[in-house]
Scaffold this motif. Structure first.
Motif, PDB file in Angstrom:
ATOM      1  N   GLY A 139      -6.811   5.361   0.647  1.00 36.71           N
ATOM      2  CA  GLY A 139      -5.766   4.351   0.515  1.00 36.71           C
ATOM      3  C   GLY A 139      -5.916   3.239   1.530  1.00 36.71           C
ATOM      4  O   GLY A 139      -6.784   3.252   2.405  1.00 36.71           O
ATOM      5  N   CYS A 140      -5.029   2.237   1.430  1.00 32.65           N
ATOM      6  CA  CYS A 140      -5.112   1.065   2.308  1.00 32.65           C
ATOM      7  C   CYS A 140      -4.030   1.033   3.375  1.00 32.65           C
ATOM      8  O   CYS A 140      -4.017   0.134   4.223  1.00 32.65           O
ATOM      9  CB  CYS A 140      -5.050  -0.220   1.474  1.00 32.65           C
ATOM     10  N   HIS A 141      -3.088   1.994   3.373  1.00 32.24           N
ATOM     11  CA  HIS A 141      -2.025   1.976   4.379  1.00 32.24           C
ATOM     12  C   HIS A 141      -2.563   2.504   5.712  1.00 32.24           C
ATOM     13  O   HIS A 141      -3.266   3.519   5.744  1.00 32.24           O
ATOM     14  CB  HIS A 141      -0.835   2.827   3.921  1.00 32.24           C
ATOM     15  N   GLY A 147       4.983   1.256   0.084  1.00 33.25           N
ATOM     16  CA  GLY A 147       4.389   0.938  -1.208  1.00 33.25           C
ATOM     17  C   GLY A 147       5.414   0.461  -2.208  1.00 33.25           C
ATOM     18  O   GLY A 147       6.618   0.687  -2.047  1.00 33.25           O
ATOM     19  N   CYS A 184       0.817  -1.209   0.000  1.00 36.76           N
ATOM     20  CA  CYS A 184       0.000   0.000   0.000  1.00 36.76           C
ATOM     21  C   CYS A 184       0.853   1.262   0.000  1.00 36.76           C
ATOM     22  O   CYS A 184       1.673   1.469   0.902  1.00 36.76           O
ATOM     23  CB  CYS A 184      -0.927   0.026   1.223  1.00 36.76           C
TER      24      CYS A 184
END
Length: 517
Positions: free
Chosen positions: A442-444, A492, A420
């Protein structure tokens, strides 16, 4: 006139030299040892024997009636007076503390006296007032502090000394006599273990790994450089001629802890939630010590496993955090009495540990966990070692050499770092499209940069002590080489960051392209 000026200058130099060698400080190399001194009949021999290791030191009383046995390892000793090869009086039990000088004055018949020649009857002679030192310090050993209701860590020991207070909530640390929390130094067996990057923390070891503590709050000598606040000076345990061992298990179950509370504003809206938070702690400590070669080589070793688990909610009750930490500390101390005049001590320990914090979406009203939001892992600590040689050359000259290394690590990362990339948002993300409010872009789980830092301190020092009649001359040199290896990157696969925003119809989005409905 010129001759007069030369004589005056020579007099100033002589006075300065005399004052320098008459300074009454008595310990060196970070005060990892102690001394016994006092008065007796000139020409008599004073012998001390370590009760645990059999280490023996002998000195002849000077013509002025004074004697001193310096650089003695911390511990309990038996002192005996001899004259012309014949022992006089009974043995005296003497305790040598770290960084201090125990005063024992002996009468002509070998009995213990004070400076007024009054006989003192007892088996343990300890002068609580160290007349050989001008520093302000506080000493306490492991046995004494075990009887006190204080936390078992170095910071709690330091807080027992007058003038030491805890730092504020923002910086943490300790403040000595009003100094900042970044002006202190911490030593373990003479090795500087102070956090070289922030100056607020230090390498840690289990409380049971230590034998004695000294907290210096003022007036300490020049060898404790690189600090203008205070000093925590700790000495670890060592082996002896007796085999010993132990196991200690400490458990703090969550059921035995009091519950937190939920807090609300006056209008009834929630301020913070804490009633569902809990935490449990389990510690297992195993240690052993004894002689490898009787009266010569001794070993002390310890292993401690620490596990801390719990969970808590965010202040708004929308996120549930599960955390766990592990720390498999190991440490060992090897002491080699080459002979009564030369010794070598080796120390090694590791305080490496990690903390894992997992986040989940959470519905407070329904008490229900949602989707997993990733893990955050923090790594700390490092491996540390030191080697110390002590040599007594004659009765009046002592040399000590030490080399060592202190390592500390600071690394916080996420299990989603490789998958991510960080996505940030500007003000339009929430204000222009209300249905996006409360969503994370986002997914972080954090969206911050990943920073990895390894700090290394290489230490080398030489210390010398020379007894010149009534005067004690101490001198030496030390060197610390501090190295920081740090890398910072975005998480990422591309190591790039992105910004999300909401555009109005007709706004230019990128390189001439317009947004439309």
């Amino acid at each position: 006139m010129k001759a007069y000026n030369i004589k005056r200058a020579a007099l100033c130099v002589a006075l300065g030299t005399c004052l320098g060698i008459m300074l009454p400080t008595t310990a060196m190399a970070q005060n990892v040892s102690g001394a016994v001194a006092g008065r007796a009949t000139a020409g008599d021999q004073i012998t001390v024997v370590n009760a645990g290791t059999g280490l023996t030191r002998t000195v002849t009383v000077g013509v002025d009636g004074s004697y001193r046995l310096g650089q003695l390892p911390v511990g309990d000793y038996r002192l005996q007076l001899s004259r012309d090869g014949q022992t006089l009086g009974e043995q005296v039990a003497v305790s040598v503390a770290v960084g201090g000088t125990t005063t024992v004055n002996l009468a002509s018949g070998g009995g213990v006296t004070n400076l007024d020649a009054l006989q003192v009857v007892g088996t343990r002679v300890i002068n609580r007032v160290d007349v050989y030192s001008t520093e302000t310090s506080f000493n306490i050993n492991r046995q004494e502090i075990s009887r006190l209701p204080v936390a078992q860590d170095l910071s709690a020991v330091a807080l027992m000394a007058p003038g030491v207070v805890g730092g504020n909530s923002s910086f943490g640390g300790l403040s000595f006599a009003g100094s900042s929390v970044a002006e202190n130094a911490v030593f373990i067996n003479g090795l500087n273990v102070t956090d070289m990057y922030t100056r607020r923390g230090f390498s840690t070891a289990p409380f049971a790994f230590f034998n004695e503590f000294q907290v210096k709050t003022g007036g300490y000598s020049v060898e404790f450089g690189r600090s203008t606040g205070g000093v925590i000076n700790a000495v670890t345990r060592s082996g002896s001629n007796e085999f010993k061992g132990g196991v200690e298990v400490t458990a703090e179950p969550s059921a035995g802890r009091s519950s937190g509370g939920d807090h609300f504003h006056r209008d009834g809206t929630p301020h913070s939630y804490g009633s569902r938070d809990n935490n449990s702690f389990l510690k297992t400590n195993v240690w052993g010590s004894g002689p490898i070669i009787k009266d010569k080589l001794f070993l002390f070793a310890m292993y401690e496993d620490r596990n801390d688990r719990g969970h808590n909610t965010s202040s708004d009750g929308s996120t549930w955090f599960k955390n766990k930490s592990g720390n498999g500390f190991w440490g060992t101390k090897l002491d080699w009495n080459i002979n009564d005049n030369h010794s070598l001590a080796l120390l090694a320990f590791s305080d490496e540990g990690d903390v894992t914090n997992a986040s989940y979406a959470y519905a407070w009203d329904d008490n229900r966990l949602g989707d997993w939001g990733g893990d955050s892992i923090t790594e700390t600590g490092g491996k540390n070692w030191s080697a110390t040689y002590t040599g007594h050359f004659g009765q009046n000259f002592t040399a000590r050499a030490m080399v060592g290394q202190n390592n500390q690590r600071a690394f916080t990362n996420s299990s989603l770092d490789q998958a991510c990339s960080p996505v940030f948002t500007d003000s339009t993300y929430g204000t222009r499209l209300s249905k996006l409010q409360g969503l994370r872009a986002g997914c972080h789980p954090t969206g911050t940069a990943v920073a990895e830092r390894d700090d290394t301190r290489d230490v080398a020092r030489l210390d010398f002590e020379w007894q010149l009649g009534d005067h004690l001359l101490r001198f030496g040199v030390d060197r610390e080489l501090m190295t920081t290896d740090q890398t910072t990157r975005y998480p990422g696969p591309t190591a790039l960051s992105y910004t999300a925003y909401v555009a109005r119809p007709g706004d230019e989005v990128w390189d001439g392209a317009n947004a439309y409905v």
